[in-house]
Design a protein around this motif. Structure first.
Motif, PDB file in Angstrom:
ATOM      1  N   CYS A  78       0.847  -1.196   0.000  1.00 20.08           N
ATOM      2  CA  CYS A  78       0.000   0.000   0.000  1.00 20.08           C
ATOM      3  C   CYS A  78       0.883   1.247   0.000  1.00 20.08           C
ATOM      4  O   CYS A  78       0.750   2.095   0.861  1.00 20.08           O
ATOM      5  N   GLY A  79       1.792   1.383  -0.945  1.00 14.99           N
ATOM      6  CA  GLY A  79       2.692   2.529  -1.053  1.00 14.99           C
ATOM      7  C   GLY A  79       1.992   3.742  -1.659  1.00 14.99           C
ATOM      8  O   GLY A  79       0.780   3.796  -1.794  1.00 14.99           O
ATOM      9  N   ASP A  80       2.775   4.730  -2.030  1.00 10.75           N
ATOM     10  CA  ASP A  80       2.253   5.972  -2.599  1.00 10.75           C
ATOM     11  C   ASP A  80       2.246   5.954  -4.120  1.00 10.75           C
ATOM     12  O   ASP A  80       2.228   7.002  -4.754  1.00 10.75           O
ATOM     13  N   ARG A  81       2.216   4.815  -4.694  1.00  9.17           N
ATOM     14  CA  ARG A  81       2.294   4.721  -6.149  1.00  9.17           C
ATOM     15  C   ARG A  81       1.038   5.319  -6.798  1.00  9.17           C
ATOM     16  O   ARG A  81      -0.080   4.980  -6.456  1.00  9.17           O
ATOM     17  N   GLY A  82       1.227   6.271  -7.731  1.00 10.36           N
ATOM     18  CA  GLY A  82       0.126   6.881  -8.460  1.00 10.36           C
ATOM     19  C   GLY A  82      -0.428   8.142  -7.832  1.00 10.36           C
ATOM     20  O   GLY A  82      -1.247   8.811  -8.427  1.00 10.36           O
ATOM     21  N   SER A  83      -0.022   8.482  -6.629  1.00 15.43           N
ATOM     22  CA  SER A  83      -0.583   9.672  -5.994  1.00 15.43           C
ATOM     23  C   SER A  83       0.082  10.958  -6.478  1.00 15.43           C
ATOM     24  O   SER A  83      -0.483  12.029  -6.319  1.00 15.43           O
ATOM     25  N   ALA A  84       1.253  10.879  -7.070  1.00 18.53           N
ATOM     26  CA  ALA A  84       1.931  12.083  -7.556  1.00 18.53           C
ATOM     27  C   ALA A  84       1.140  12.737  -8.694  1.00 18.53           C
ATOM     28  O   ALA A  84       1.025  13.966  -8.739  1.00 18.53           O
TER      29      ALA A  84
ATOM     30  N   LEU B  39      -2.082  12.599  -9.177  1.00 11.57           N
ATOM     31  CA  LEU B  39      -3.283  13.181  -8.583  1.00 11.57           C
ATOM     32  C   LEU B  39      -2.955  14.485  -7.864  1.00 11.57           C
ATOM     33  O   LEU B  39      -3.678  15.476  -7.980  1.00 11.57           O
ATOM     34  N   GLU B  40      -1.851  14.499  -7.133  1.00 11.62           N
ATOM     35  CA  GLU B  40      -1.430  15.719  -6.450  1.00 11.62           C
ATOM     36  C   GLU B  40      -1.074  16.809  -7.456  1.00 11.62           C
ATOM     37  O   GLU B  40      -1.383  17.989  -7.248  1.00 11.62           O
TER      38      GLU B  40
ATOM     39  N   ALA C 108      -3.107  20.325  -7.428  1.00 14.98           N
ATOM     40  CA  ALA C 108      -2.356  21.560  -7.192  1.00 14.98           C
ATOM     41  C   ALA C 108      -2.281  22.406  -8.458  1.00 14.98           C
ATOM     42  O   ALA C 108      -2.365  23.632  -8.397  1.00 14.98           O
ATOM     43  N   GLY C 109      -2.143  21.753  -9.599  1.00 13.39           N
ATOM     44  CA  GLY C 109      -2.087  22.489 -10.860  1.00 13.39           C
ATOM     45  C   GLY C 109      -3.371  23.226 -11.149  1.00 13.39           C
ATOM     46  O   GLY C 109      -3.353  24.390 -11.563  1.00 13.39           O
ATOM     47  N   LEU C 110      -4.499  22.583 -10.942  1.00 18.22           N
ATOM     48  CA  LEU C 110      -5.786  23.250 -11.163  1.00 18.22           C
ATOM     49  C   LEU C 110      -6.018  24.374 -10.167  1.00 18.22           C
ATOM     50  O   LEU C 110      -6.553  25.421 -10.517  1.00 18.22           O
ATOM     51  N   LEU C 111      -5.635  24.152  -8.922  1.00 16.61           N
ATOM     52  CA  LEU C 111      -5.819  25.187  -7.908  1.00 16.61           C
ATOM     53  C   LEU C 111      -4.976  26.423  -8.195  1.00 16.61           C
ATOM     54  O   LEU C 111      -5.350  27.528  -7.813  1.00 16.61           O
TER      55      LEU C 111
END
Length: 159
Positions: A17-23, A25-26, A30-33
Motif C-alpha cells: 500500500c505505497g504511494d504509487r500513483g498519488s503524484a 493526482l497531487e 495543485a495544478g488546477l488550484l
C-alpha cells in the motif's frame, strides 16, 4: 550483508500500500488550484490593458480632431465620434465611457489661437466572466481614465 525479507521485496515491486500513483493526482489538484486563478488574472490584466490603450488613444485622437474643428460644437461632435471609433477598435462600447473637454486660458472659448484643449476620457472595464446580475458589495468594473492635451494652432481661424 543482511538478508532481505519477503516484505521488503513486495515493497520494492509496489505490491503493498505505497504511494504509487498519488503524484499525478497531487499534480492535477495543485495544478488546477493554481492554474485557474492565474488564467483569470491574465484575462483580467489583458482586458484592463486593452481598455487603457483604447482610452488613451481615444483621448489623444479626440483632442486632435477638436483643435482642428471650425467651431466648438463641431469639435465636440468630432471628439465624440473619435471616442466611439477608438473604443470600437478595441471591442468596447462608447456607452460605458464619458468624455470631458476643458480649455485654457479661456474656458468659455475653447478654440482660441494658441489655447490648450484637454480631453479626459473615462471608461469602465467589466470584470471578465462575471455576470452583471450579481448584486455584490464589490465593484464589478474597474474605472480607467486617460487624458490628452493639444494646442490650438496659431493660425486657427485665419483661413
Amino acid at each position: 550483508m543482511r538478508p532481505s525479507s519477503p516484505s521488503d521485496k513486495s515493497a520494492e515491486r509496489g505490491d503493498g500500500c505505497g504511494d504509487r500513483g498519488s503524484a499525478s493526482l497531487e499534480f492535477l489538484t495543485a495544478g488546477l488550484l493554481m492554474l485557474v486563478p492565474l488564467v483569470y488574472l491574465i484575462l483580467t490584466i489583458g482586458t484592463i490593458q486593452s481598455t487603457a490603450l483604447a482610452a488613451e488613444g481615444a483621448a489623444r485622437q479626440a483632442a486632435r480632431v477638436f483643435v482642428q474643428a471650425d467651431s466648438t460644437a463641431a469639435g465636440s461632435a468630432a471628439a465624440k465620434r473619435a471616442l466611439a471609433i477608438a473604443l470600437a477598435d478595441h471591442g468596447l462600447e462608447a456607452t460605458a465611457s464619458s468624455i470631458a473637454i476643458t480649455c485654457e486660458p479661456r474656458p468659455e472659448r475653447c478654440l482660441t489661437r494658441r489655447g490648450w484643449v484637454t480631453v479626459r476620457v473615462e471608461a469602465s472595464v467589466p470584470l471578465p466572466l462575471v455576470p452583471p446580475l450579481f448584486d455584490l458589495r464589490v465593484p464589478l468594473s474597474i474605472p480607467i481614465e486617460a487624458s490628452a492635451t493639444q494646442q490650438v494652432s496659431r493660425f486657427w481661424g485665419a483661413g
